[in-house]
Design a protein around this motif. Sequence first.
Motif, PDB file in Angstrom:
ATOM      1  N   GLY A  69      -8.293  -1.500  48.437  1.00 42.94           N
ATOM      2  CA  GLY A  69      -8.720  -0.954  47.151  1.00 42.94           C
ATOM      3  C   GLY A  69      -8.694  -2.008  46.060  1.00 42.94           C
ATOM      4  O   GLY A  69      -9.622  -2.091  45.233  1.00 42.94           O
ATOM      5  N   ASN A  70      -7.650  -2.816  46.061  1.00 46.64           N
ATOM      6  CA  ASN A  70      -7.557  -3.901  45.079  1.00 46.64           C
ATOM      7  C   ASN A  70      -8.663  -4.931  45.288  1.00 46.64           C
ATOM      8  O   ASN A  70      -9.250  -5.437  44.323  1.00 46.64           O
ATOM      9  N   GLN A  71      -8.975  -5.240  46.550  1.00 46.78           N
ATOM     10  CA  GLN A  71     -10.054  -6.184  46.829  1.00 46.78           C
ATOM     11  C   GLN A  71     -11.396  -5.631  46.362  1.00 46.78           C
ATOM     12  O   GLN A  71     -12.218  -6.365  45.787  1.00 46.78           O
ATOM     13  N   ASP A  74     -11.532  -5.876  42.589  1.00 47.49           N
ATOM     14  CA  ASP A  74     -11.780  -7.259  42.181  1.00 47.49           C
ATOM     15  C   ASP A  74     -13.245  -7.652  42.396  1.00 47.49           C
ATOM     16  O   ASP A  74     -13.848  -8.329  41.560  1.00 47.49           O
ATOM     17  N   PHE A  75     -13.825  -7.206  43.507  1.00 46.92           N
ATOM     18  CA  PHE A  75     -15.228  -7.502  43.789  1.00 46.92           C
ATOM     19  C   PHE A  75     -16.136  -6.886  42.730  1.00 46.92           C
ATOM     20  O   PHE A  75     -17.082  -7.525  42.262  1.00 46.92           O
ATOM     21  N   VAL A  77     -15.356  -6.149  39.679  1.00 45.96           N
ATOM     22  CA  VAL A  77     -15.158  -6.855  38.405  1.00 45.96           C
ATOM     23  C   VAL A  77     -15.882  -8.207  38.426  1.00 45.96           C
ATOM     24  O   VAL A  77     -16.515  -8.603  37.449  1.00 45.96           O
ATOM     25  N   GLN A  78     -15.821  -8.911  39.555  1.00 47.67           N
ATOM     26  CA  GLN A  78     -16.436 -10.228  39.642  1.00 47.67           C
ATOM     27  C   GLN A  78     -17.953 -10.159  39.783  1.00 47.67           C
ATOM     28  O   GLN A  78     -18.677 -10.992  39.233  1.00 47.67           O
ATOM     29  N   LYS A  79     -18.456  -9.181  40.517  1.00 44.54           N
ATOM     30  CA  LYS A  79     -19.899  -9.088  40.777  1.00 44.54           C
ATOM     31  C   LYS A  79     -20.381  -7.646  40.567  1.00 44.54           C
ATOM     32  O   LYS A  79     -20.687  -6.931  41.529  1.00 44.54           O
ATOM     33  N   PRO A  80     -20.476  -7.211  39.303  1.00 44.04           N
ATOM     34  CA  PRO A  80     -20.841  -5.821  39.060  1.00 44.04           C
ATOM     35  C   PRO A  80     -22.279  -5.484  39.501  1.00 44.04           C
ATOM     36  O   PRO A  80     -22.538  -4.367  39.946  1.00 44.04           O
ATOM     37  N   GLY A  81     -23.196  -6.429  39.415  1.00 43.28           N
ATOM     38  CA  GLY A  81     -24.579  -6.166  39.815  1.00 43.28           C
ATOM     39  C   GLY A  81     -24.700  -5.911  41.306  1.00 43.28           C
ATOM     40  O   GLY A  81     -25.398  -4.993  41.748  1.00 43.28           O
ATOM     41  N   VAL A  82     -24.033  -6.737  42.077  1.00 44.89           N
ATOM     42  CA  VAL A  82     -24.056  -6.568  43.537  1.00 44.89           C
ATOM     43  C   VAL A  82     -23.389  -5.246  43.918  1.00 44.89           C
ATOM     44  O   VAL A  82     -23.883  -4.506  44.776  1.00 44.89           O
ATOM     45  N   ALA A  83     -22.279  -4.929  43.272  1.00 48.72           N
ATOM     46  CA  ALA A  83     -21.573  -3.680  43.563  1.00 48.72           C
ATOM     47  C   ALA A  83     -22.450  -2.477  43.236  1.00 48.72           C
ATOM     48  O   ALA A  83     -22.489  -1.506  43.992  1.00 48.72           O
ATOM     49  N   LEU A  84     -23.183  -2.554  42.114  1.00 53.22           N
ATOM     50  CA  LEU A  84     -24.073  -1.458  41.730  1.00 53.22           C
ATOM     51  C   LEU A  84     -25.205  -1.320  42.739  1.00 53.22           C
ATOM     52  O   LEU A  84     -25.571  -0.206  43.136  1.00 53.22           O
ATOM     53  N   GLY A  85     -25.750  -2.434  43.208  1.00 47.81           N
ATOM     54  CA  GLY A  85     -26.811  -2.404  44.215  1.00 47.81           C
ATOM     55  C   GLY A  85     -26.326  -1.811  45.536  1.00 47.81           C
ATOM     56  O   GLY A  85     -27.028  -1.011  46.172  1.00 47.81           O
ATOM     57  N   ILE A  86     -25.133  -2.183  45.947  1.00 46.57           N
ATOM     58  CA  ILE A  86     -24.560  -1.641  47.192  1.00 46.57           C
ATOM     59  C   ILE A  86     -24.337  -0.138  47.052  1.00 46.57           C
ATOM     60  O   ILE A  86     -24.678   0.643  47.949  1.00 46.57           O
ATOM     61  N   ALA A  87     -23.808   0.285  45.913  1.00 44.48           N
ATOM     62  CA  ALA A  87     -23.566   1.715  45.690  1.00 44.48           C
ATOM     63  C   ALA A  87     -24.878   2.488  45.684  1.00 44.48           C
ATOM     64  O   ALA A  87     -24.969   3.581  46.256  1.00 44.48           O
TER      65      ALA A  87
END
Length: 101
Positions: A69-71, A74-75, A77-87
């Motif tokens: 969960g912490n990782q 952190d991901f 926070v560091q790469k919000p665009g990539v996280a949004l695309g994955i979601a």
Amino acid sequence: MATATKDKFTGTTTEDLAAQVDALKADIAALTQSLGDYGRTQSAHLAESARASGEAEYEHLRSKVADLGNQAEDFVVQKPGVALGIAAGIGFLAGLVISRR
């Protein structure tokens, strides 16, 4: 009631045999009780061991999940665009799977 008769070869009476059978019954009852006590003791020991092992494994897995969960946080926070695309991709795929039913 049976009368006491004596065997002429061994000198054993029916009363002697009855007493030996009664003693054997008592010994078997005591052995059964001892085996039952041993089984209960062993099962309690094994149950405690399994409980302790399960608790240790639970704590280990809980810490792993917290680390993951912490990782993930952190991901994001560091790469919000990539996280949004994955979601968005996961949401799109879930929608396709659900709509086909």
